[in-house]
Design a protein around this motif. Structure first.
Motif, short mmCIF file in Angstrom:
data_model
loop_
_atom_site.label_atom_id
_atom_site.label_comp_id
_atom_site.label_asym_id
_atom_site.label_seq_id
_atom_site.Cartn_x
_atom_site.Cartn_y
_atom_site.Cartn_z
N GLU A 1 9.28 -14.08 -10.35
CA GLU A 1 8.48 -13.11 -9.59
C GLU A 1 7.25 -13.78 -8.96
O GLU A 1 6.84 -14.85 -9.38
N THR B 1 4.00 -6.85 -19.73
CA THR B 1 2.72 -7.54 -19.49
C THR B 1 1.81 -7.50 -20.73
O THR B 1 1.10 -8.47 -21.00
N TYR C 1 3.67 -13.79 -9.04
CA TYR C 1 2.82 -13.26 -10.09
C TYR C 1 1.66 -12.40 -9.57
O TYR C 1 1.09 -12.66 -8.55
N GLN D 1 5.71 -14.08 -15.45
CA GLN D 1 6.23 -13.58 -14.17
C GLN D 1 6.84 -14.72 -13.35
O GLN D 1 7.89 -14.55 -12.73
N THR E 1 6.92 -5.09 -11.86
CA THR E 1 7.29 -6.30 -12.60
C THR E 1 8.34 -5.99 -13.66
O THR E 1 8.39 -4.87 -14.17
#
Ligand SMILES: Cc1cc2nc3c(=O)[nH]c(=O)nc-3n(C[C@H](O)[C@H](O)[C@H](O)COP(=O)(O)O)c2cc1C
Length: 224
Positions: free
Chosen positions: A78, A91, A80, A73, A87
């Motif tokens: 991003e 993942t 996280y 991430q 997101t």
């Protein structure tokens, strides 16, 4: 130590000398920490003091998939583990990818941390005043994190230190099994504790006027 000095210098210690924390010191810190507030003063917390190397190592390993996700991430630009926006990272794939570096390598070696305190909270005791809102809950944590933070303030006052970590919560069922916790006992935090190699005194934090405002959120910045 003076209260404000403790508050201003309790940093996230992750680099420890080999020194142990004596039970007497830990007990004093817990004995002061228990005066933390909790919803309805229900004090639903429980602390597991973990010293066995194999248990500490296993707890660290439970954090690794979550750390891999955090790495991916971060790479994707991003914030996280936030949930306000979806997101872009796969993942499940990230969690299983053992080629990814660990952004906090210490979690692969938690057996080297002198004492790990796992802080759990009885979900049957917390006040969750935001339960009907269409967003992730934050209020429940208020019945356990002041207590968890008090422990670290106490350890700092005693010349020790630690960091408040939460990665293990992503593997809560396994952590509960490992530690003999019940399903209604949420794993709120894992405090990595010991004698810091260096006691930092200059922490990076935003100034008051960036987060405090007069009367309304769009009001004047709270300056003197
Ligand atoms: C709710 C919460 C969760 C955190 N989770 C983790 C974690 O899982 N792993 C970790 O290494 N640090 C974790 N931290 C520690 C933060 O990274 C640390 O408090 C922050 O970077 C400030 O560090 P400093 O006090 O050394 O400046 C967490 C802190 C908080 C308050």
């Amino acid at each position: 130590m003076e209260l404000y000095d403790v508050m201003r210098t309790t940093f996230a210690a992750r680099d420890f000398t080999g020194d142990d924390i004596p039970d007497e010191v830990l007990h004093r810190a817990l004995d002061a920490a228990r005066f933390a507030p909790s919803g309805g003063n229900r004090q639903g917390w429980k602390v597991i003091v973990v010293r066995r190397p194999e248990t500490k190592k296993a707890l660290g390993e439970l954090c690794i998939p979550a750390l891999r996700i955090a790495y991916k991430q971060l790479k994707a630009g991003e914030v996280y583990w936030q949930t306000a926006t979806p997101t872009t990272v796969d993942t499940a794939a990230a969690a299983a990818d053992d080629s990814l570096p660990l952004i906090v390598p210490l979690f692969a070696h938690l057996d080297t941390v002198p004492v790990v305190l796992v802080v759990a909270v009885d979900l049957g005791q917390v006040a969750s005043m935001d339960k009907d809102l269409d967003r992730i809950g934050v209020v429940s944590g208020g019945s356990v994190y002041p207590f968890a933070w008090n422990i670290l303030l106490g350890l700092r006052n005693e010349g020790y230190g630690g960091s408040l970590t939460t990665l293990v919560a992503s593997a809560e069922p396994q952590a509960q099994e490992l530690l003999g916790l019940q399903p209604h006992e949420a794993v709120a935090a894992m405090l990595l504790c010991g004698k810091p190699v260096r006691q930092l005194t200059k922490l990076k934090r935003k100034p008051v006027e960036t987060f405090a405002f007069r009367e309304r959120a769009d009001g004047e910045a709270f300056t003197l």
